[in-house]
Design an enzyme around this catalytic site. Structure first.
Site, mmCIF file in Angstrom:
data_model
loop_
_atom_site.group_PDB
_atom_site.id
_atom_site.type_symbol
_atom_site.label_atom_id
_atom_site.label_comp_id
_atom_site.label_asym_id
_atom_site.label_seq_id
_atom_site.Cartn_x
_atom_site.Cartn_y
_atom_site.Cartn_z
ATOM 1 N N HIS A 162 7.889 4.336 27.703
ATOM 2 C CA HIS A 162 7.191 3.203 26.773
ATOM 3 C C HIS A 162 6.727 3.728 25.276
ATOM 4 O O HIS A 162 7.205 3.171 24.228
ATOM 5 C CB HIS A 162 6.192 2.467 27.590
ATOM 6 C CG HIS A 162 5.394 1.401 26.970
ATOM 7 N ND1 HIS A 162 5.710 0.144 27.323
ATOM 8 C CD2 HIS A 162 4.499 1.364 25.908
ATOM 9 C CE1 HIS A 162 4.925 -0.663 26.464
ATOM 10 N NE2 HIS A 162 4.100 0.095 25.806
ATOM 11 N N GLU A 163 5.930 4.737 25.415
ATOM 12 C CA GLU A 163 5.270 5.266 24.368
ATOM 13 C C GLU A 163 6.597 5.884 23.262
ATOM 14 O O GLU A 163 6.351 5.772 21.999
ATOM 15 C CB GLU A 163 4.254 6.051 24.374
ATOM 16 C CG GLU A 163 3.106 5.723 25.244
ATOM 17 C CD GLU A 163 2.488 4.491 24.834
ATOM 18 O OE1 GLU A 163 2.733 3.959 23.606
ATOM 19 O OE2 GLU A 163 1.745 3.518 25.522
ATOM 20 N N HIS A 197 8.058 3.290 21.394
ATOM 21 C CA HIS A 197 7.307 2.848 20.087
ATOM 22 C C HIS A 197 7.442 3.830 19.063
ATOM 23 O O HIS A 197 7.614 3.626 17.759
ATOM 24 C CB HIS A 197 5.542 2.890 20.295
ATOM 25 C CG HIS A 197 5.068 1.584 21.166
ATOM 26 N ND1 HIS A 197 5.489 0.203 20.792
ATOM 27 C CD2 HIS A 197 4.374 1.254 22.313
ATOM 28 C CE1 HIS A 197 4.999 -0.498 21.496
ATOM 29 N NE2 HIS A 197 4.222 -0.074 22.464
ATOM 30 N N HIS A 234 10.489 3.493 17.072
ATOM 31 C CA HIS A 234 10.428 2.389 16.402
ATOM 32 C C HIS A 234 9.966 2.777 15.006
ATOM 33 O O HIS A 234 10.159 2.341 13.877
ATOM 34 C CB HIS A 234 9.751 1.316 16.887
ATOM 35 C CG HIS A 234 9.913 0.101 16.426
ATOM 36 N ND1 HIS A 234 8.896 -1.156 16.836
ATOM 37 C CD2 HIS A 234 10.578 -0.793 15.251
ATOM 38 C CE1 HIS A 234 9.292 -2.431 16.046
ATOM 39 N NE2 HIS A 234 10.170 -2.054 15.261
#
Ligand SMILES: [Zn+2]
Length: 679
Positions: A466-467, A470, A473
């Site tokens: 998940h991290e 990010h 991104h």
């Protein structure tokens, strides 16, 4: 003695992209922040004086956020990962100064007019610049720049009062949570609780000077009691204490009661929204989000509820049938857990030896290379704040550097809990030179000990992916304006798209085969366990889904239907929402709104729906990969170009539609949760 405001001796003021983290001391903070704000105030007044603002003016103005990130960013980061009382003091002394600078900037009429002029002169051929300008104008309006005289003062006062009252709300919840203790001398009454919880409870009892066990009401303990305590009386006691915190009910009824604060916060929000031209706070909240109207959010939630409710009811009757009786609110987690263990025969801890962190990271980087044609390599370490911190570079296959990131992955004292990605440096074009992005990837895993590497549960593997979503991104952005580069300027309800998207890979057998290897024997994670793991993903998923919808619909309707003359009507709206979308009827004393910090203290007011909204986007985006093959490079490249590279420089919906070729639909999420198959 060295002068702390001298750039030669203060590491926060030294020129350069990355500071010498290890050299930053608490005494450097305040002089550096004061110096920073003074120089940026000068930059602002120079920007105000410009006769005709042009694109150079815009780029110059963007440097202000670069400078704030450069000096304040490391302070904020260090206070999160290696805090100490002196550092926290320095941070707390400077936070109001930085906030005040932000408020001043938001109400700067001269700059607002310049942006207005610039918008008219920059043509539609420059969509990125148009977006930067549109965002700035929007934020000025939300900051109250167009208000005059008494209205302007009132707006500032309302915002200040809101900040204070929201902080008190949170404080009440914390105090009410901390005030509760369950003391026990009869071991039988604690049957079912795991050993590590009992050990902690015994230690706390000793600390309190009595023989037995003492349990607190922190979230992990609460969840463990509800899921594992065999005594219904203990579960009910915990349930009641939890859902009545900071209210007029329960063990501390009236003591830290948030009822009045809720009324005041709702009234202030409504007033603030109306002052800057919105009908309701719900509309105000959506000004910075992807969802286009309050009706759209409510329709979205109702649609999702309509399609999940029957399955949720069926899941509940499964649990009741297993228990052999009608279930109260405090019984459901307990019997759900038992049913899960019986059906899936899979305990979370069992998988830990199969997920040694080095192997998981290697698999994650390989996946990233496979999808986006990138190499992730550990690089010569710049100065860091802790021995366990690592630094990695992302390069294209031709060797071009794209960006980099620090990892700080292990729990230790004085480090904030949880996991997060933080921007360290945003991509920017300064004086014709491109500053490449740098991210912080922070988690709180168990540290390695002796020869044993850090071993992760599958939930922790999901967190890491998940991290890292990010992080990609932030780092794969191709935008040169820092205010819309990476995750900056992305609509709040769309920012979790890349992170939740990447989570999907943690469930794929191909990826699990790659990252799941026993740390001692090298044995791959057995196929039977992979299958069980995937079944656990959808186990009672509809019950979880309708619960989140209940919170989201309550939050949104509360802000959307507020009328000053009628007050907030919290219990009334909550009852209506439960009537519509809940399957478990809570007892009359339930006051869960009184501790709902996300919406009354945090940033999720009229925005709690964002969790589900972004999950829909992520599942739908991943479905495109499932259609073309989950490692299909063409699809990955389209995703990178449409979503990851563009950050906040275009509307989130446009980016999604470009990638998917259509508007998002709920189908993929309902399928991912196993609900569609059972409708
Ligand atoms: Zn996230």
């Amino acid at each position: 003695m060295a002068n702390a405001s001298d750039p030669a001796t203060n590491p926060l003021l030294k020129p350069g992209v990355l500071p010498a983290f290890s050299a930053i001391k608490p005494e450097h903070v305040e002089p550096a922040v004061r110096e920073l704000l003074a120089s940026q105030r000068q930059a602002l007044s120079a920007a105000e004086r410009v006769a005709t603002p042009d694109l150079d003016w815009l780029r110059d103005l963007e440097r202000i956020s670069v400078e704030i990130d450069r000096v304040w960013g490391p302070v904020y980061h260090l206070n999160s990962v290696v805090s100490s009382p002196p550092l926290r003091d320095a941070f707390n002394r400077c936070l109001p100064l930085v906030t005040e600078f932000g408020t001043e900037l938001g109400q700067n009429t001269a700059l607002y007019r310049h942006f207005d002029t610039l918008q008219a002169s920059v043509g539609s051929a420059r969509p990125v610049e148009q977006q930067v300008i549109a965002n700035a104008l929007r934020d000025f309006r939300l900051g109250g720049v167009t208000l005059e005289g008494a209205a302007r003062d009132r707006y500032r006062e309302v915002m200040q009062q809101l900040a204070a009252k929201q902080a008190t709300f949170e404080q009440n919840v914390m105090d009410a949570t901390d005030a509760f203790e369950h003391r026990e001398t009869n071991a039988q009454a604690l049957a079912g609780l795991p050993e590590f919880v009992l050990d902690r409870a015994r230690a706390l009892a000793t600390e309190r000077g009595f023989e037995g066990w003492c349990l607190r009401l922190d979230p992990p303990t609460y969840q463990t009691v509800l899921a594992h305590a065999e005594s219904p009386a203990l579960r009910e006691k915990y349930y009641q204490a939890w859902v009545t915190r900071a209210s007029d009910q329960g063990p501390h009824a009236g003591r830290w009661d948030n009822s009045q604060l809720i009324e005041e916060i709702m009234a202030l929000r409504h007033e603030a929204a109306q002052l800057v031209g919105f009908k309701t706070f719900a509309e105000y909240s959506l000004a910075t989000k992807m969802a286009e109207s309050p009706q759209r959010v409510i329709e979205f939630l109702r649609d999702l509820a309509r399609r999940s409710l029957d399955v949720a009811r069926e899941e509940l009757s499964q649990v009741s049938a297993y228990a052999g009786r009608r279930l109260e609110s405090w019984d459901v987690p307990f019997y759900a857990e038992r049913l899960k263990q019986e059906k899936l025969e899979l305990a979370e801890e069992e998988l830990r030896p199969y997920f040694p962190l080095p192997r998981v990271l290697e698999g994650l980087f390989t996946l990233c290379g496979r999808l986006f044609d990138l190499n992730v390599t550990e690089a010569a370490q710049p100065d860091v704040w802790h021995d366990s911190v690592r630094y990695y570079e992302l390069r294209r296959t031709d060797g071009t550097l794209v960006g980099s990131f620090f990892t700080d992955l292990f729990a230790r004292p004085n480090k904030r809990g949880g996991a997060w990605m933080g921007g360290c440096v945003s991509r920017a074009k300064l004086n014709g030179h491109t500053q490449l992005p740098v991210a912080h990837l922070v988690c709180n895993f168990n540290a390695p000990s002796g020869d044993t590497p850090s071993l992760l549960t599958h939930t922790e593997v999901v967190t890491l992916f998940h991290e890292f979503g990010h992080t990609l991104h932030h780092v794969l952005t191709e935008v040169d304006y820092p205010s819309v580069a990476g995750t900056n300027g992305v609509a709040w309800d769309a920012v979790e798209l890349p992170s939740q998207f990447l989570e999907n890979y943690c469930w794929r057998p191909e990826v699990l085969a790659e990252i799941g290897r026993h740390y001692r024997t090298g044995e791959p994670l057995p196929r039977a366990k992979i299958d069980k793991l995937n079944r656990s993903r959808t186990f009672l998923a509809a019950l979880g889904m309708v619960r989140q919808i209940e919170f989201a619909l309550f939050d949104f309707r509360l802000h959307d239907e507020y009328e000053p003359a009628r007050g907030s009507r919290v219990q009334e709206i909550l009852a209506q929402v439960r009537n519509e979308v809940a399957v478990i009827e809570p007892p009359a004393y339930n006051r869960s709104a009184h501790s709902f910090g996300h919406i009354f203290a945090g940033g999720y007011a009229a925005g709690y729906y964002s969790y589900k909204w972004a999950e829909v986007l992520a599942a739908d985006a991943f479905a495109a990969f499932e259609e073309s093959g989950v490692f299909d490079r063409t699809t990955a490249d389209r995703f990178r170009r449409a979503v990851l590279a563009t950050g906040g420089s275009r509307k989130a919906l446009e980016a999604f539609v470009e990638f998917r070729g259509r508007q998002p639909t709920l189908d993929a999420l309902l399928k991912q949760a196993g609900i569609a198959q059972r409708q």
